[in-house]
Write an enzyme that holds these catalytic residues in place. Sequence first.
Site, PDB file in Angstrom:
ATOM      1  N   GLY A 235       0.811  -1.224   0.000  1.00 46.60           N
ATOM      2  CA  GLY A 235       0.000   0.000   0.000  1.00 46.60           C
ATOM      3  C   GLY A 235       0.841   1.270   0.000  1.00 46.60           C
ATOM      4  O   GLY A 235       0.378   2.318  -0.469  1.00 46.60           O
TER       5      GLY A 235
ATOM      6  N   GLU B  75       1.958  -7.932  -2.683  1.00 43.71           N
ATOM      7  CA  GLU B  75       0.715  -8.567  -2.221  1.00 43.71           C
ATOM      8  C   GLU B  75       0.680 -10.071  -2.464  1.00 43.71           C
ATOM      9  O   GLU B  75       0.273 -10.838  -1.604  1.00 43.71           O
ATOM     10  CB  GLU B  75      -0.513  -7.932  -2.906  1.00 43.71           C
ATOM     11  CG  GLU B  75      -0.949  -6.616  -2.328  1.00 43.71           C
ATOM     12  CD  GLU B  75      -0.042  -5.464  -2.702  1.00 43.71           C
ATOM     13  OE1 GLU B  75       0.824  -5.630  -3.587  1.00 43.71           O
ATOM     14  OE2 GLU B  75      -0.189  -4.395  -2.088  1.00 43.71           O
TER      15      GLU B  75
END
Length: 306
Positions: free
Chosen positions: A160, A183
């Site tokens: 993020g 991720e």
Amino acid sequence: MLLTLFESHTHFFLSMFQKMILTKIISNTLSLHKKQLIEWLPAVRYFSSPTNPLVNVDVNDKSGIAVVTMNRKPVNGLSLELFEAMSKALDDLENNRIRGAILTSSCPTVFSAGLDLNELYQPDKKRFKAFWTTFQDVWLKLYGSSFPTAAAINGHAPAGGCFLAISCEYRVMCPDYKIGLNETRLGIIAPIFLRASMRNTVSNREAEKALTLGTLYSTEDALKIGLIDEIAIYKVKAIERCENFLAQFNNVSSIARSFTKRSLRQKDLEELENCREEDFNIFWSNLIEPSVQKQIGDYMQSLKKK
Ligand SMILES: CC/C=C\C/C=C\CCCC/C=C/C(=O)SCCNC(=O)CCNC(=O)[C@H](O)C(C)(C)COP(=O)(O)OP(=O)(O)OC[C@H]1O[C@@H](n2cnc3c(N)ncnc32)[C@H](O)[C@@H]1OP(=O)(O)O
């Protein structure tokens, strides 16, 4: 709206022909003055935002450039509260017609460690829904902002953290840190809006490699693939370089610039706007998979043991 009002009020008194002529005159006058009007406005609307402890906004009165500093120690984990503060700050910047914004961090070695893993682990559905919706809002506002944006990446920017940086238009990073979208290494799938930002930054081929492998790049390697634009030795220098990038727009019509940016990013923005609920449902159902939860839990433990 002016034209609609004008048309409705003159309906009973003027012939069709007279109305057409008058409408044309008003429309020409408005479009002639629109540019000057809009370019005049920024000079009078810079603001000093009320301080939020999680996101500090500091606007330079002379340049009109805002430095937006994330301040959630120790690693700027992106929690619901941090996203809410960012969303509010982005609204304030948009409403006050600033000249540009630079996103950075108050943590000495971390830009942002990405989503706060506590939001992803054993989540409560109601809170996660608010969290995810605010995450979407922040991306829509940052990626689609009418003002130009840059990121002064003064520390690690995994997942993020990288996503926030690539939603900006320009990136300057300090040496010896890591950046990337890891991720898949956590067993989670990058959402559509994150994929869009990545494709907008590096080539399609690099985006595919980076996302499927979940690679974290060194500052130097990130420069090689175009994930960042420049390297600067310290945070102050990184901010300076971002200011230089933003200053280039002083000689460009702000309306032409923002329309051009918007039209280039429109398709990506619409893609999310049209499927926000579906985007949430996909992530929620994957997130609560026992195998994904176990992977996230183990990962959190490994970070603590370290
Ligand atoms: C299939 C779909 C399913 C679900 C969809 C859900 C999500 C979709 C993905 C959306 C895209 C974004 C995803 C993410 O962002 S996930 C988060 C990924 N982040 C990381 O992998 C980074 C983890 N952190 C690190 O690598 C290091 O902390 C870092 C940033 C390099 C800094 O290192 P260092 O300075 O040495 O600091 P520490 O590691 O000692 O950390 C200090 C302290 O902070 C805690 N912490 C670190 N990162 C996080 C985090 N992301 N969330 C919460 N807490 C974090 C760490 O545990 C330490 O805590 P302590 O209590 O020990 O002090």
